[in-house]
Scaffold this active site. Structure first.
Site, mmCIF file in Angstrom:
data_model
loop_
_atom_site.group_PDB
_atom_site.id
_atom_site.type_symbol
_atom_site.label_atom_id
_atom_site.label_comp_id
_atom_site.label_asym_id
_atom_site.label_seq_id
_atom_site.Cartn_x
_atom_site.Cartn_y
_atom_site.Cartn_z
ATOM 1 N N TYR A 104 102.713 -36.634 63.854
ATOM 2 C CA TYR A 104 102.047 -36.959 65.115
ATOM 3 C C TYR A 104 102.885 -36.687 66.352
ATOM 4 C CZ TYR A 104 98.244 -39.267 62.594
ATOM 5 O OH TYR A 104 97.170 -39.527 61.785
ATOM 6 N N GLU B 151 102.004 -42.261 53.221
ATOM 7 C CA GLU B 151 103.039 -42.720 54.129
ATOM 8 C C GLU B 151 103.862 -43.904 53.632
ATOM 9 O OE1 GLU B 151 101.208 -43.424 57.916
ATOM 10 O OE2 GLU B 151 100.929 -41.308 58.294
ATOM 11 N N HIS C 178 95.988 -45.944 50.321
ATOM 12 C CA HIS C 178 96.191 -45.861 51.774
ATOM 13 C C HIS C 178 96.226 -47.289 52.329
ATOM 14 C CE1 HIS C 178 95.650 -43.102 55.490
ATOM 15 N NE2 HIS C 178 95.958 -44.299 55.960
ATOM 16 N N ARG D 288 89.310 -35.492 53.244
ATOM 17 C CA ARG D 288 90.315 -36.387 52.674
ATOM 18 C C ARG D 288 89.887 -37.837 52.928
ATOM 19 N NH1 ARG D 288 95.883 -38.430 55.049
ATOM 20 N NH2 ARG D 288 96.492 -39.643 53.235
ATOM 21 N N ASN E 136 102.109 -35.998 57.153
ATOM 22 C CA ASN E 136 101.400 -36.555 58.302
ATOM 23 C C ASN E 136 102.344 -36.495 59.486
ATOM 24 O OD1 ASN E 136 99.405 -37.173 56.509
ATOM 25 N ND2 ASN E 136 99.539 -39.395 56.734
ATOM 26 N N GLU F 240 97.598 -35.083 57.808
ATOM 27 C CA GLU F 240 97.135 -35.757 59.031
ATOM 28 C C GLU F 240 97.850 -35.179 60.238
ATOM 29 O OE1 GLU F 240 97.390 -40.073 59.316
ATOM 30 O OE2 GLU F 240 96.617 -40.275 57.277
HETATM 31 C C1 PNW Z 1 98.800 -42.716 60.371
HETATM 32 N N1 PNW Z 1 104.443 -42.317 63.669
HETATM 33 O O1 PNW Z 1 99.978 -43.441 60.537
HETATM 34 C C2 PNW Z 1 97.954 -43.393 59.313
HETATM 35 O O2 PNW Z 1 98.019 -42.702 58.087
HETATM 36 C C3 PNW Z 1 96.515 -43.609 59.687
HETATM 37 O O3 PNW Z 1 95.920 -44.548 58.832
HETATM 38 C C4 PNW Z 1 96.426 -44.023 61.135
HETATM 39 O O4 PNW Z 1 95.154 -44.406 61.542
HETATM 40 C C5 PNW Z 1 96.941 -42.861 61.964
HETATM 41 O O5 PNW Z 1 98.240 -42.506 61.594
HETATM 42 C C6 PNW Z 1 96.937 -43.142 63.461
HETATM 43 O O6 PNW Z 1 97.815 -44.191 63.763
HETATM 44 C C7 PNW Z 1 101.028 -43.078 61.369
HETATM 45 O O7 PNW Z 1 105.539 -42.677 63.278
HETATM 46 C C8 PNW Z 1 102.303 -43.195 60.858
HETATM 47 O O8 PNW Z 1 104.349 -41.755 64.795
HETATM 48 C C9 PNW Z 1 103.419 -42.934 61.595
HETATM 49 C C10 PNW Z 1 103.297 -42.546 62.899
HETATM 50 C C11 PNW Z 1 102.048 -42.392 63.423
HETATM 51 C C12 PNW Z 1 100.910 -42.679 62.680
#
Ligand code: PNW
Length: 516
Positions: free
Chosen positions: A343, A201, A153, A108, A341, A410
């Protein structure tokens, strides 16, 4: 005849019994390799500004990240920028080689708008930019690695920002025109279906970029600009979905959807369940509800809350823009899959006190979120390792939106660098395990993407936080990429299509397996 036809089933039952009897508990079976479903796909991701460099190479013009980092160098923690980054503009063959080493099914990546359209508009197409992505796509296809292409992006052309960016409703046409160029240029690769992701996002684009100052363009106009952005972004996305659907799908046969960032919001206790649900609806329901719910439109709780606050504050209309009936229909259902995505997880409590300046996004929500001190995590303050939150999130998506196909686009973990990244391995295994729990209960999850293939420019954190399966040496002009321990572990997961918590890799040499 009947017996014969049943024979394989009987053998299978006997065989599973032998397996179970031998290994005694289901848990043990899991720990010797819990299987992913047939056809499940594995990949890794990056994004254009974070890896490419070549910021002004061969006709590329300025985007909002070039602009911000050049004009305010220390807006990033290390005062560094993406001018060279991982130099993937020149080193893309090594990137594909890494994807082959890992045995990935797909890669991706995202396309830089200002590299393809230097004027921001389709009056001029930059051949060198087109050539770069053609080279990358062809290199991937040569080794049977499918491209998953993100159209946007975060690297908006600066000129469009000066005209209001995502707060200008004309952006729905600008984005549609740009996307059509990409479908025409890159959508034709025979035999392979390209996966398209319109926007990465929306929440980060709108809330971080327009509501606060934590991402370019750092507008910081909360309670207002992020809502304007959200509406335009959803309509822009839907326009592009329908263009692909009507003009390209029949001949190109790809799939197209959007990727939302969604974290899990757990109530501190049952008294705060409503607050957690409200916060969730603002954070990602804002984008999921218009697209994936049966009724479409922004979540009812969001409409009610912002309208009531706006009226009390003396605004003549809600600060949350309304969709027309036609727009609601256009946006509803405009994604072939739920790109996700994910995390981390937060705890939530309701908070109606007047501690926020109004109007503001959090004043509208009337809830607060935090991480308890004992939760451990990565190098990023916001990133705590809470795998069960992933399971709860996937379950909610299945239940609320009628079990859409989910692409995990992600998921990943940050460190400060170093090749022995056991914490990252623990994170990946924990999250994959919870994903398998959700699949077992019926969630239709079809792909998983590790963020990231390699270290890269981590936005406002510069190069201080590392998400890569491969470490990148920013001191070397070659931007040498070296596999971390997690790369070897991920490779084994992909190779065996199973999750084995006991696997200890030999990290001495990385090879490309046969067939890759
Ligand atoms: C992503 N949260 O963003 C992005 O898509 C990437 O470009 C970035 O490098 C990666 O995470 C790491 O930061 C995020 O709310 C959006 O926890 C939201 C969150 C975390 C990451």
């Amino acid at each position: 005849m009947l017996l014969l036809r049943r024979a394989p089933t009987v053998i299978l039952v006997l065989y599973s019994c032998i397996l179970l009897c031998e290994s005694k508990t289901v848990n043990e079976v899991r720990h010797h390799g819990r299987k992913f479903p047939d056809g499940f796909l594995f990949g890794a991701a990056t994004a254009s500004y974070q890896i490419e460099g070549g910021w002004d190479a061969d006709g590329k013009t300025e985007n909002i990240w070039d602009h911000m980092t050049h004009n305010e160098p220390c807006s990033t923690d290390d005062c560094l920028n993406g001018d060279v980054a991982d130099n993937s503009y020149n080193l893309y063959k090594r990137d594909v080689e890494m994807a082959r080493e890992l045995g990935l099914d797909f890669y991706r990546f995202s396309i830089s708008w200002a590299r393809i359209l230097p004027t921001s508009f389709p009056d001029k197409i930059n051949e060198a930019g087109v050539q770069y992505y053609n080279n990358l796509i062809d290199e991937l296809l040569k080794y049977n690695i499918e491209p998953v292409v993100t159209i946007y992006h975060w690297d908006l052309p600066q000129k469009l920002q000066e005209m209001g960016g995502w707060t200008n409703s004309f952006i729905t046409d600008w984005f549609a025109d740009y996307s059509r160029v990409l479908f025409e240029q890159f959508g034709d690769r025979v035999k392979y279906s390209v996966y398209w992701i319109t926007i990465n996002e929306p929440r980060e684009v709108c809330y971080q970029g327009y509501g606060t100052n934590t991402k370019a363009p750092r507008l910081n106009i909360t309670g207002m600009a992020e809502y304007m952005c959200a509406k335009n972004l959803l309509v822009a996305h839907a326009k592009v979905y329908h263009i692909y659907d009507q003009e390209f799908r029949a001949t190109q046969g790809g799939t197209i959807g959007i990727t939302l960032s969604a974290q899990w919001y757990e109530p501190e206790n049952e008294n705060h369940a409503e607050a957690a649900e409200t916060l969730l609806q603002f954070e990602w329901g804002e984008y999921a509800h218009p697209i994936f719910s049966k009724t479409g439109d922004f979540p009812p709780v969001m409409k009610e809350k912002v309208a009531a606050k706006s009226a009390a504050q003396g605004f003549p209309r809600s600060r949350l823009p309304e969709f027309t009936a036609e727009e609601i229909e256009m946006v509803r259902g405009s994604s072939d899959f739920f790109g996700l995505n994910h995390y981390t997880t937060y705890l939530v409590y309701s908070n109606e006190s007047l501690e926020y300046d109004a109007p503001s996004y959090y004043d509208d929500i009337e809830a607060k979120l935090y991480h308890p001190n004992h939760w451990s995590g990565g190098a990023s303050v916001w990133l705590k390792n809470i795998p069960w939150g992933f399971y709860k999130l996937l379950t909610k998506i299945r239940e609320d939106y009628d079990n859409p196909p989910v692409y995990i686009t992600e998921n990943g973990f940050s460190t400060r660098g170093g090749l022995d990244d056991d914490d990252r391995i623990i994170y990946y295994r924990g999250y994959l395990n919870e994903m398998l729990n959700a699949i077992e209960e019926g969630s239709d999850i079809r792909m998983y993407t590790a963020w990231s293939l390699m270290d890269n420019f981590e936005w406002m954190r510069g190069y201080t936080e590392r998400f890569g399966l491969y470490e990148v040496d920013y001191e070397s002009p070659e931007r040498t990429r070296t596999p971390r321990k997690s790369a070897f572990v991920y490779k084994e997961i992909v190779r065996t299509r199973a999750l084995d918590f006991n696997y200890e890799p030999d990290t001495t040499v990385m090879t490309i397996d046969e067939g890759h």
